[in-house]
Design an enzyme around this catalytic site. Structure first.
Site, PDB file in Angstrom:
ATOM      1  N   THR A  81     -98.749 -22.350 -26.134  1.00 57.64           N
ATOM      2  CA  THR A  81     -97.613 -21.944 -25.301  1.00 57.64           C
ATOM      3  C   THR A  81     -96.402 -21.579 -26.141  1.00 57.64           C
ATOM      4  OG1 THR A  81     -98.380 -23.314 -23.465  1.00 57.64           O
ATOM      5  CG2 THR A  81     -96.057 -22.685 -23.458  1.00 57.64           C
ATOM      6  N   LEU A 165     -94.852 -29.468 -16.619  1.00 59.64           N
ATOM      7  CA  LEU A 165     -95.312 -30.747 -17.162  1.00 59.64           C
ATOM      8  C   LEU A 165     -94.400 -31.890 -16.727  1.00 59.64           C
ATOM      9  CD1 LEU A 165     -96.401 -29.708 -20.767  1.00 59.64           C
ATOM     10  CD2 LEU A 165     -97.780 -29.910 -18.700  1.00 59.64           C
ATOM     11  N   ARG A 241     -92.167 -31.835 -28.329  1.00 59.54           N
ATOM     12  CA  ARG A 241     -91.986 -31.167 -29.608  1.00 59.54           C
ATOM     13  C   ARG A 241     -91.355 -32.126 -30.608  1.00 59.54           C
ATOM     14  NH1 ARG A 241     -95.065 -28.085 -27.994  1.00 59.54           N
ATOM     15  NH2 ARG A 241     -94.943 -25.827 -27.712  1.00 59.54           N
ATOM     16  N   GLU A 270     -95.851 -31.727 -39.429  1.00 59.60           N
ATOM     17  CA  GLU A 270     -97.218 -32.090 -39.049  1.00 59.60           C
ATOM     18  C   GLU A 270     -98.227 -31.470 -40.007  1.00 59.60           C
ATOM     19  OE1 GLU A 270     -96.320 -32.561 -34.243  1.00 59.60           O
ATOM     20  OE2 GLU A 270     -97.405 -30.806 -34.970  1.00 59.60           O
ATOM     21  N   HIS A 292    -100.737 -35.242 -32.339  1.00 62.23           N
ATOM     22  CA  HIS A 292    -100.506 -34.003 -31.593  1.00 62.23           C
ATOM     23  C   HIS A 292    -101.763 -33.603 -30.805  1.00 62.23           C
ATOM     24  CE1 HIS A 292     -97.789 -30.209 -31.542  1.00 62.23           C
ATOM     25  NE2 HIS A 292     -98.471 -30.311 -30.412  1.00 62.23           N
TER      26      HIS A 292
END
Length: 326
Positions: A81, A165, A241, A270, A292
């Site tokens: 996304t 969400l 995020r 990450e 994640h």
């Protein structure tokens, strides 16, 4: 039939390993050559996409300098996304289309969010680890109470981010009997009667969960001053995020008990290096870090892959969907 359908399109996947092996990409219906790289380093992007008509990327950056020599490139299809990995403006200048994936994680992210909430609210990881260490046998009785256990019913859930969400998380909160507060964004007021001021949400919530995009206005929106406002010592959950929370301030807030616990699925870097602030928290019984994967239920990822193919097929038919504006 469009010109793009009359020739074989070269499709280059830059990071196939970011999707599980058991997830299949449905075969494209138009003539094509598919070249899939497991991983791509930033310095390898330009060469690998030089002859591509279509590029698929999840987390590999596609920047202005990388597309400079990609003369055939017509579409960058993002297998996610978030669009920050692609220089959308540079693509627009070259009339290169950019698509992304939408609304595929409406079940998996809220469920992961509540998995973290429930695990922390009931100290599941701490109790599991203590049983494994032999604590149950040491007590000599049928149970023990080393870690706090709290119900969700009757508590207050503060949600920062009211997209699909955030609203799905609210539905789960209501099902658990929680009072739900949607927050104004930090620094804004008057978003409407359904929203509660940001500072009030920080003060009144027993659980705070983040579902906001990462933008200059939301970067480090939870930091030292915000932790000081959290009068009820809430749980803090971030499945959105990395960068929404000041991670150094979070480490201090957990160690100084300004929050009751934290569950994070995202980190600014990450994977995080071994000396990252969140890695230093892994010894705490009230902190959970997952890699994640909130988005990564089998059902959600297969839906993502199917939508990715649909986006590319629609673009090739001249009926593009899920286009990203520059």
């Amino acid at each position: 039939m469009s010109e793009s359908l009359k020739k074989t399109a070269r499709i280059v996947v830059l990071d196939r390993d970011t999707l599980p092996e058991d997830i299949t990409l449905r075969a494209f219906s138009f003539p094509h050559e598919l070249v899939a790289f497991a991983r791509t380093k930033p310095e390898e992007v330009a060469e690998r996409i030089r002859d591509a008509d279509i590029v698929i990327t999840n987390k590999v950056p596609v920047r202005r300098e990388a597309i400079g020599d990609a003369r055939n490139l017509r579409l960058v299809a993002i297998a996610a996304t978030g669009t920050d990995v692609v220089d959308v403006a540079a693509c627009a200048e070259r009339r290169i289309g950019v698509t992304n994936i939408r609304n595929y994680a409406v079940n998996t992210v809220p469920e992961h969010t509540f998995a973290l909430i429930l695990a922390l609210r009931r100290s599941l990881v701490a109790y599991h680890d203590s049983v494994r260490a032999g604590r149950w046998q040491e007590t000599g009785q049928f149970c023990y109470f080393d870690y706090p256990i709290r119900d969700l019913a009757g508590s207050t859930l503060g949600i920062i981010g009211d997209g699909v969400l955030g609203r799905a998380v609210a539905d789960l909160g209501h099902a658990f009997g929680m009072k739900v507060l949607f927050s104004d964004y930090k620094g804004t007021t008057g978003m409407g009667p359904l929203y509660t001021p940001f500072e009030q949400v920080l003060r009144e919530s027993d659980v705070i969960t983040l579902h906001s995009p990462l933008m200059p206005s939301t970067r480090n929106m939870i930091s030292t001053d915000e932790f000081a406002m959290m009068a009820r010592r809430p749980l803090l959950i971030n499945t959105a995020r990395g960068g929404l929370v000041d991670e150094i301030a979070l480490e201090r807030a957990l160690r100084e008990r300004q929050v009751s616990g934290a569950g994070f699925d995202v980190v600014t870097t990450e994977p995080p290096p071994p000396d990252h602030p969140l890695m230093r928290l892994l010894d705490l019984p009230n902190f959970i870090l997952t890699p994640h994967v909130a988005w990564a239920s089998h059902e959600a990822v297969q839906g993502l892959a199917d939508q990715l193919v649909d986006n590319i097929e629609a673009f090739e038919r001249g009926q593009p969907t899920n286009m990203v504006a520059a």
